[in-house]
Design a protein around this motif. Structure first.
Motif, PDB file in Angstrom:
ATOM      1  N   LEU A   1       0.815  -1.206   0.000  1.00  0.00           N
ATOM      2  CA  LEU A   1       0.000   0.000   0.000  1.00  0.00           C
ATOM      3  C   LEU A   1       0.851   1.259   0.000  1.00  0.00           C
ATOM      4  CD1 LEU A   1      -2.893  -0.754   2.547  1.00  0.00           C
ATOM      5  CD2 LEU A   1      -3.139  -0.246   0.113  1.00  0.00           C
ATOM      6  N   LEU A   2       1.988   1.209   0.653  1.00  0.00           N
ATOM      7  CA  LEU A   2       2.780   2.411   0.889  1.00  0.00           C
ATOM      8  C   LEU A   2       3.886   2.636  -0.130  1.00  0.00           C
ATOM      9  CD1 LEU A   2       3.171   2.057   4.781  1.00  0.00           C
ATOM     10  CD2 LEU A   2       1.383   3.260   3.504  1.00  0.00           C
ATOM     11  N   ALA A   3       4.450   1.573  -0.668  1.00  0.00           N
ATOM     12  CA  ALA A   3       5.655   1.718  -1.494  1.00  0.00           C
ATOM     13  C   ALA A   3       5.481   1.338  -2.953  1.00  0.00           C
ATOM     14  CB  ALA A   3       6.787   0.871  -0.889  1.00  0.00           C
ATOM     15  N   ALA A   4       4.327   0.810  -3.343  1.00  0.00           N
ATOM     16  CA  ALA A   4       4.165   0.322  -4.712  1.00  0.00           C
ATOM     17  C   ALA A   4       4.274   1.450  -5.742  1.00  0.00           C
ATOM     18  CB  ALA A   4       2.826  -0.401  -4.860  1.00  0.00           C
ATOM     19  N   LEU A   5       3.576   2.561  -5.526  1.00  0.00           N
ATOM     20  CA  LEU A   5       3.613   3.652  -6.508  1.00  0.00           C
ATOM     21  C   LEU A   5       4.995   4.290  -6.617  1.00  0.00           C
ATOM     22  CD1 LEU A   5       0.152   5.446  -6.085  1.00  0.00           C
ATOM     23  CD2 LEU A   5       0.874   3.809  -7.828  1.00  0.00           C
ATOM     24  N   PRO A   6       5.676   4.603  -5.502  1.00  0.00           N
ATOM     25  CA  PRO A   6       7.043   5.127  -5.635  1.00  0.00           C
ATOM     26  C   PRO A   6       7.991   4.159  -6.332  1.00  0.00           C
ATOM     27  CG  PRO A   6       6.198   5.572  -3.434  1.00  0.00           C
ATOM     28  CD  PRO A   6       5.202   4.665  -4.107  1.00  0.00           C
ATOM     29  N   ALA A   7       7.836   2.860  -6.073  1.00  0.00           N
ATOM     30  CA  ALA A   7       8.691   1.881  -6.752  1.00  0.00           C
ATOM     31  C   ALA A   7       8.435   1.876  -8.250  1.00  0.00           C
ATOM     32  CB  ALA A   7       8.451   0.485  -6.165  1.00  0.00           C
ATOM     33  N   GLY A   8       7.179   2.016  -8.652  1.00  0.00           N
ATOM     34  CA  GLY A   8       6.861   2.069 -10.065  1.00  0.00           C
ATOM     35  C   GLY A   8       7.433   3.296 -10.751  1.00  0.00           C
ATOM     36  N   ALA A   9       7.374   4.438 -10.067  1.00  0.00           N
ATOM     37  CA  ALA A   9       7.961   5.656 -10.623  1.00  0.00           C
ATOM     38  C   ALA A   9       9.471   5.507 -10.785  1.00  0.00           C
ATOM     39  CB  ALA A   9       7.635   6.842  -9.717  1.00  0.00           C
ATOM     40  N   ALA A  10      10.111   4.875  -9.795  1.00  0.00           N
ATOM     41  CA  ALA A  10      11.553   4.639  -9.894  1.00  0.00           C
ATOM     42  C   ALA A  10      11.889   3.703 -11.054  1.00  0.00           C
ATOM     43  CB  ALA A  10      12.075   4.067  -8.578  1.00  0.00           C
ATOM     44  N   ALA A  11      11.040   2.696 -11.277  1.00  0.00           N
ATOM     45  CA  ALA A  11      11.275   1.747 -12.364  1.00  0.00           C
ATOM     46  C   ALA A  11      11.204   2.422 -13.730  1.00  0.00           C
ATOM     47  CB  ALA A  11      10.258   0.606 -12.287  1.00  0.00           C
ATOM     48  N   ASP A  12      10.332   3.415 -13.870  1.00  0.00           N
ATOM     49  CA  ASP A  12      10.222   4.131 -15.139  1.00  0.00           C
ATOM     50  C   ASP A  12      11.289   5.208 -15.290  1.00  0.00           C
ATOM     51  OD1 ASP A  12       8.089   2.712 -16.159  1.00  0.00           O
ATOM     52  OD2 ASP A  12       6.570   4.021 -15.288  1.00  0.00           O
ATOM     53  N   ARG A  13      11.933   5.599 -14.195  1.00  0.00           N
ATOM     54  CA  ARG A  13      12.918   6.683 -14.264  1.00  0.00           C
ATOM     55  C   ARG A  13      14.351   6.176 -14.361  1.00  0.00           C
ATOM     56  NH1 ARG A  13      14.067  11.478  -9.751  1.00  0.00           N
ATOM     57  NH2 ARG A  13      15.307  12.797 -11.158  1.00  0.00           N
ATOM     58  N   TYR A  14      14.671   5.117 -13.595  1.00  0.00           N
ATOM     59  CA  TYR A  14      16.055   4.668 -13.491  1.00  0.00           C
ATOM     60  C   TYR A  14      16.268   3.347 -14.221  1.00  0.00           C
ATOM     61  CZ  TYR A  14      16.220   8.161  -9.760  1.00  0.00           C
ATOM     62  OH  TYR A  14      16.142   9.325  -9.047  1.00  0.00           O
ATOM     63  N   ASP A  15      17.516   2.931 -14.301  1.00  0.00           N
ATOM     64  CA  ASP A  15      17.888   1.674 -14.941  1.00  0.00           C
ATOM     65  C   ASP A  15      17.348   0.500 -14.119  1.00  0.00           C
ATOM     66  OD1 ASP A  15      20.172  -0.659 -15.085  1.00  0.00           O
ATOM     67  OD2 ASP A  15      19.845   0.335 -17.008  1.00  0.00           O
ATOM     68  N   GLY A  16      16.503  -0.322 -14.762  1.00  0.00           N
ATOM     69  CA  GLY A  16      15.834  -1.406 -14.050  1.00  0.00           C
ATOM     70  C   GLY A  16      16.783  -2.445 -13.500  1.00  0.00           C
ATOM     71  N   ARG A  17      17.844  -2.760 -14.257  1.00  0.00           N
ATOM     72  CA  ARG A  17      18.801  -3.771 -13.805  1.00  0.00           C
ATOM     73  C   ARG A  17      19.495  -3.324 -12.530  1.00  0.00           C
ATOM     74  NH1 ARG A  17      24.032  -3.639 -14.535  1.00  0.00           N
ATOM     75  NH2 ARG A  17      25.304  -5.533 -14.285  1.00  0.00           N
ATOM     76  N   ARG A  18      19.899  -2.068 -12.467  1.00  0.00           N
ATOM     77  CA  ARG A  18      20.587  -1.565 -11.279  1.00  0.00           C
ATOM     78  C   ARG A  18      19.648  -1.508 -10.072  1.00  0.00           C
ATOM     79  NH1 ARG A  18      25.503   1.052 -11.920  1.00  0.00           N
ATOM     80  NH2 ARG A  18      26.318   0.992 -14.054  1.00  0.00           N
ATOM     81  N   LEU A  19      18.410  -1.128 -10.300  1.00  0.00           N
ATOM     82  CA  LEU A  19      17.441  -1.119  -9.206  1.00  0.00           C
ATOM     83  C   LEU A  19      17.215  -2.535  -8.668  1.00  0.00           C
ATOM     84  CD1 LEU A  19      14.683   1.373 -10.419  1.00  0.00           C
ATOM     85  CD2 LEU A  19      16.220   1.661  -8.476  1.00  0.00           C
ATOM     86  N   LEU A  20      17.079  -3.491  -9.578  1.00  0.00           N
ATOM     87  CA  LEU A  20      16.872  -4.874  -9.165  1.00  0.00           C
ATOM     88  C   LEU A  20      18.056  -5.381  -8.362  1.00  0.00           C
ATOM     89  CD1 LEU A  20      15.284  -7.508  -9.236  1.00  0.00           C
ATOM     90  CD2 LEU A  20      16.286  -7.985 -11.484  1.00  0.00           C
TER      91      LEU A  20
ATOM     92  N   PHE B   1      19.097 -14.768  -2.156  1.00  0.00           N
ATOM     93  CA  PHE B   1      19.090 -13.403  -2.676  1.00  0.00           C
ATOM     94  C   PHE B   1      20.476 -13.010  -3.193  1.00  0.00           C
ATOM     95  CE2 PHE B   1      15.262 -12.690   0.137  1.00  0.00           C
ATOM     96  CZ  PHE B   1      14.379 -12.468  -0.918  1.00  0.00           C
ATOM     97  N   GLY B   2      21.516 -13.453  -2.489  1.00  0.00           N
ATOM     98  CA  GLY B   2      22.868 -13.167  -2.949  1.00  0.00           C
ATOM     99  C   GLY B   2      23.167 -13.818  -4.287  1.00  0.00           C
ATOM    100  N   LEU B   3      22.760 -15.080  -4.458  1.00  0.00           N
ATOM    101  CA  LEU B   3      22.979 -15.774  -5.725  1.00  0.00           C
ATOM    102  C   LEU B   3      22.196 -15.117  -6.863  1.00  0.00           C
ATOM    103  CD1 LEU B   3      22.842 -19.508  -4.542  1.00  0.00           C
ATOM    104  CD2 LEU B   3      24.862 -18.199  -5.237  1.00  0.00           C
ATOM    105  N   ALA B   4      20.964 -14.715  -6.572  1.00  0.00           N
ATOM    106  CA  ALA B   4      20.167 -14.038  -7.594  1.00  0.00           C
ATOM    107  C   ALA B   4      20.829 -12.735  -8.021  1.00  0.00           C
ATOM    108  CB  ALA B   4      18.754 -13.771  -7.065  1.00  0.00           C
ATOM    109  N   ALA B   5      21.402 -12.011  -7.062  1.00  0.00           N
ATOM    110  CA  ALA B   5      22.082 -10.758  -7.384  1.00  0.00           C
ATOM    111  C   ALA B   5      23.276 -11.008  -8.303  1.00  0.00           C
ATOM    112  CB  ALA B   5      22.527 -10.062  -6.104  1.00  0.00           C
TER     113      ALA B   5
END
Length: 408
Positions: free
Chosen positions: A52-71, A169-173
């Motif tokens: 509820l609190l972080a979904a919209l800001p995360a979406g805005a970040a995904a459209d603004r910044y490099d998705g691979r680096r955010l992931l 999570f470390g292996l996925a990174a």
């Protein structure tokens, strides 16, 4: 399908395995601190509140910044948080609430960047195949392999599942590091609410969102006290609870792998899934008194859920403009996942007041009512999609498909 796709797919599967371990281990850890259904449901509440609190800001970040680096950043943060939980797991139930909230907040980023990354690495004509494989691997890892492993690790040592989760999570990174994508420069700060506005105006996606949100609300109601349902009704321990979580989703593997064929050959496949899912829940609530019986109903339910997920994900990836996909996906996440803390609270309160079966009956009634309202508009769109008539990218061009307004 390309090197980048396979690295993304592999990383998603490995991190989903850790999520499945966490899914079983966290409620088991909560039962070592309290047996109060309301307090145990609080773990689910705080774990899902970030949607509820972080979904919209995360979406805005995904459209603004490099998705691979955010992931990549999100995966390392989740790795660190899981290590902290492993080290201080027995502190207090309030500590579990805090950690569940932080881990849930970090999870918003992979959810937001996942849709744009898939669209960027896969040809449009292969979206059903890519989504089907992704759903299948996640079903195996998140709900089939992860939960039993989490239960077994928990039975071995309370902290073990959380240390293993940190490792996943470390292996996925490390796999994401191997992706070779064009570096994206930050764009002008996008407005987070634009995705929500676009979604509300798109009639097909709005209908899909309402159905998905209702489904997730109902699932959260039943999952909030599922560990007590397993212990008291089915007589299962820690390892048995992990096996129960696996049976709840094992049909999802077949559903995801066969979704492309099912959607191409059965014109009413989507509306059939809408009707069957609550019927399977009713079977679990009324006649299931052992793990084997639960499995029969759960296989059908999870098969239908997977087909629904592949169909609606592919719809979203085709319909939404690329520059808005992160925000629209997160807007859907805000609604469809944001209802989960409400469902968790309701599930705990209803179970405490009326018994452990009551959340199941409430879920069946609510999901059936919404599903019946949605069948007709969904049929209009997905029957056309089965004939390769895809929805248009502009919201107002879907005027023929509507969801009944509550005021009417």
């Amino acid at each position: 399908m390309g090197r980048n796709w396979y690295l993304l797919w592999s990383g998603s599967a490995i991190s989903a395995l850790g999520d499945g371990i966490f899914l079983a281990a966290l409620p088991l850890l909560a039962t070592t601190l309290t047996q109060d259904p309301k307090l145990i449901a609080g773990v689910s509440f705080f774990g899902t509140l970030p949607w509820l609190l972080a979904a919209l800001p995360a979406g805005a970040a995904a459209d603004r910044y490099d998705g691979r680096r955010l992931l990549l950043a999100a995966l390392w943060v989740q790795c660190g948080l899981m290590a902290v939980l492993a080290a201080f797991h027995s502190t207090h139930i309030a500590f579990l609430y805090v950690m569940a909230f932080l881990i849930g907040t970090a999870e918003n980023v992979p959810r937001a960047v996942g849709q744009p990354l898939i669209k960027a690495t896969v040809d449009d004509r292969l979206l059903e195949r890519a989504n089907g494989r992704l759903f299948a691997s996640q079903a195996v890892a998140l709900k089939f392999a992860g939960p039993p492993l989490g239960g077994l690790l928990f039975a071995t040592a309370v902290a073990a599942p959380f240390w293993v989760n940190a490792l996943t999570f470390g292996l996925a990174a490390l796999l994401v590091v191997g992706m070779r994508t064009e570096r994206r420069q930050p764009t002008l700060k996008p407005k987070a609410r634009e995705g929500l506005r676009w979604l509300v105006q798109h009639r097909v996606l709005r209908t899909v969102t309402v159905v998905s949100a209702t489904t997730n609300l109902c699932i959260a109601m039943t999952m909030a006290t599922l560990v007590l349902f397993a212990e008291r009704r089915l007589g299962l321990g820690g390892a048995g609870f992990g096996a129960l979580l696996a049976t709840l989703a094992c049909g999802g593997v077949a559903g995801a792998l066969l979704a492309e064929r099912v959607l191409g050959r059965v014109r009413r496949a989507v509306e059939i899934t809408v009707v069957l899912i609550p019927l399977m829940w009713l079977g679990i609530a009324t006649v299931a008194h052992d793990l084997a019986t639960v499995a029969v109903f759960a296989v059908v339910s999870s098969f239908c859920t997977a087909v629904w997920g592949v169909a609606t994900s592919s719809l979203r990836q085709r319909a939404v403009p690329a520059e808005l996909l992160g925000r629209v996906s997160s807007a859907q996440t805000l609604i469809t996942w944001g209802v989960q803390p409400v469902g968790a609270l309701l599930g705990g309160l209803v179970a405490d007041r009326f018994g452990l079966l009551a959340p199941w009956y409430v879920a069946v009634a609510l999901r059936t009512a919404v599903g019946l309202l949605a069948v007709r508009p969904l049929r209009a769109h997905f029957a056309a999609a089965a004939l390769n008539v895809h929805c248009a990218a502009e919201p107002e061009q879907d005027a023929a498909v509507t969801f009944p307004d509550a005021s009417r």
